[in-house]
Design an enzyme around this catalytic site. Structure first.
Site, PDB file in Angstrom:
ATOM      1  N   CYS A   5       0.845  -1.183   0.000  1.00 54.10           N
ATOM      2  CA  CYS A   5       0.000   0.000   0.000  1.00 54.10           C
ATOM      3  C   CYS A   5       0.880   1.232   0.000  1.00 54.10           C
ATOM      4  CB  CYS A   5      -0.974  -0.009   1.161  1.00 54.10           C
ATOM      5  SG  CYS A   5      -0.262   0.568   2.659  1.00 54.10           S
ATOM      6  N   ARG A  50       3.267  -4.329   3.212  1.00 54.69           N
ATOM      7  CA  ARG A  50       2.615  -4.682   4.477  1.00 54.69           C
ATOM      8  C   ARG A  50       2.256  -6.162   4.496  1.00 54.69           C
ATOM      9  NH1 ARG A  50      -1.391   0.296   5.753  1.00 54.69           N
ATOM     10  NH2 ARG A  50      -1.531  -0.642   7.802  1.00 54.69           N
ATOM     11  N   ARG A 100     -11.061   8.973   3.944  1.00 54.79           N
ATOM     12  CA  ARG A 100     -11.114   7.589   4.431  1.00 54.79           C
ATOM     13  C   ARG A 100     -11.184   7.531   5.951  1.00 54.79           C
ATOM     14  NH1 ARG A 100      -6.153   4.328   2.803  1.00 54.79           N
ATOM     15  NH2 ARG A 100      -7.061   3.277   4.562  1.00 54.79           N
TER      16      ARG A 100
END
Ligand code: UD1
Length: 430
Positions: A117, A122, A397
């Site tokens: 990401c 990750r 977000r």
């Protein structure tokens, strides 16, 4: 494409109310599918990540009833499918929490591999290691993780790295395993504790959340509950830094001051006044901030999600500051954007050496990710002139009504649809 346009220079003043914690809510929503009874969740933040998570749940047959903007009733008695669509994982990595939740309840789940990401690679190897230790077979097929077990069995797990996601995911699956599980080297973040408290309110038996050893006695069934999500420590910290860089005076309400200790300590160190109340903190700054060094660490250390915000503050402080990012490798992209506003920084590996400047000048910048985007907004609030922040979908977000809350503190910020709109923009504050 929506943007924020900001005219900087106003010291923020007044009071702001913090919403529920996004990262706690993501884990709690996933955990809510572990019972067939109806669950009421309150203090849910109204942000994009949460809405995507609710969509992912609806897609597998969960009934989601939005009672108010912040309260939702979840009924998972008719789950038709235990596989999550790639579309959701692409939008929010945390939909992988459904893996632990569904595996716990149905002993079977399929979730696409999330991939990397914006803030770095990750991996989720620790999550999978935990599921395997509980007796599940875990295979990667056609880009998806398929986890399955006849029976999950309690076990002893040691996490090599402190991981919030792995701690929560394994804790969920182990809640419905047979027997006792011990997870060592756990993450101690407030949202790990919140998910554990939520599961316990549904009848799970989890002890030790908030320490580095969590002990779980598996139960066969979980039941209905009503639960209120904790306040968002990162949203709170962001407003605290917004007060600091604009030399303002802001009362940040609906927080748990204990969760903000690392942030408060740094703000005091760089010259702010921080006053703690039962459920509020007041941050005031008058003169120029003082440079310092900071290293991100797992809780109760200084949070990686607050690194860009302090980076902006240190860019305006006296002297040279060193910021060390020890959690994610790609979290300094905002410094390149900040350079367009006059910031001076040199990044070497996981360290940024920041030379403080007297002030920023407004520029057009682009949000590289959620927290970095919020940090650029606070840079804009401190800058002379107009700043336009592009790609604010990242900010949306995780921050509820970010511009509205900032306006209520006296900031001149507007959400616009195009730069053309910006040209005719009138900065009257409502
Ligand atoms: C969560 C937060 C995120 C925050 C981060 C660290 C949510 C939804 N997101 O992310 O906002 O920045 O904690 O506080 O709560 N790691 C592995 N293997 C794994 C899992 C993690 O090596 O299986 C490593 C990661 O690469 C990273 C470190 O562990 O270096 C910490 O990551 P982790 O705590 O898992 O972060 P997330 O849970 O993804």
């Amino acid at each position: 494409m929506e943007q924020f346009i900001i005219r900087g220079g106003n010291p923020l003043a007044g009071e702001v109310e913090i919403s529920g914690a996004k990262n706690a809510a993501l884990g709690i929503l996933a955990a809510s599918v572990m019972t067939e009874d109806t669950v009421l969740i309150t203090n849910l933040p109204d942000v994009r990540d949460i809405n995507v998570m609710l969509e992912a749940m609806t897609e597998i047959g969960v009934k989601v009833e939005r009672i108010t903007r912040h309260d939702v009733m979840i009924t998972s008695s008719r789950i038709s499918d235990v596989s999550i669509d790639y579309e959701f994982i692409k939008k929010i990595r945390a939909s992988y929490y459904l893996l632990g939740a569904l595996l716990g309840r149905f002993k079977k789940a399929e979730v696409p591999l999330p991939g990397g990401c914006d803030i770095g690679s990750r991996p989720i190897d620790l999550h999978l290691k935990g599921f395997k230790a509980l007796g599940a077979t875990v295979n990667i097929r056609n880009g998806s993780i398929c986890a399955e077990a006849d029976q999950l069995r309690g076990c002893h797990i040691y996490l090599d790295t402190v991981s919030v996601g792995a701690t929560i995911n394994i804790m969920m699956a182990a809640s419905m395993a047979e027997g006792r599980t011990i997870i060592e080297n756990c993450a101690r973040e407030p949202h790990v504790v919140d998910v554990a408290n939520f599961l316990n309110s549904m009848g799970a038996n989890i002890r030790g959340a908030g320490t580095d050893v969590i002990r779980i006695r598996g139960v066969e069934k979980l039941h209905s509950t009503e639960y209120s999500i904790i306040p968002d420590q990162i949203e709170a910290g962001t407003f605290m830094f917004a007060a600091a860089v604009t030399r303002g005076d802001v009362m940040v309400r609906n927080v748990i001051p204990k969760h903000l200790e690392a942030t408060s300590a740094k703000l005091i160190e760089i010259g702010c006044q921080v006053e703690e109340f039962d459920s509020a903190v007041r941050v005031a700054a008058t003169g120029r901030l003082t440079g310092t060094n900071v290293k991100t660490l797992p809780y109760p250390g200084y949070p990686t999600d607050m690194q860009p915000q302090i980076g902006v503050a240190l860019s305006l402080a006296t002297g040279t500051s060193i910021v060390t990012e020890s959690i994610f490798e790609n979290r300094f992209k905002y410094l390149d954007e900040l350079a367009r506003m006059g910031g001076i920084a040199k990044v070497e590996g996981n360290t940024a050496i920041i030379t403080g400047v007297e002030g920023f000048t407004g520029a057009r910048v682009s949000a590289p990710d959620l927290r970095a985007g919020a940090a650029l907004v606070i840079a804009g609030l401190a800058a002379e002139g107009i700043t336009i922040v592009d790609d604010i979908r990242y900010i949306q977000r995780g921050y509820e009504a970010f511009d509205e809350k900032l306006r209520s503190l006296g900031a001149e910020i507007r959400l616009i649809d195009s730069v053309r709109e910006a040209q005719k923009f009138n900065f009257r504050v409502v």
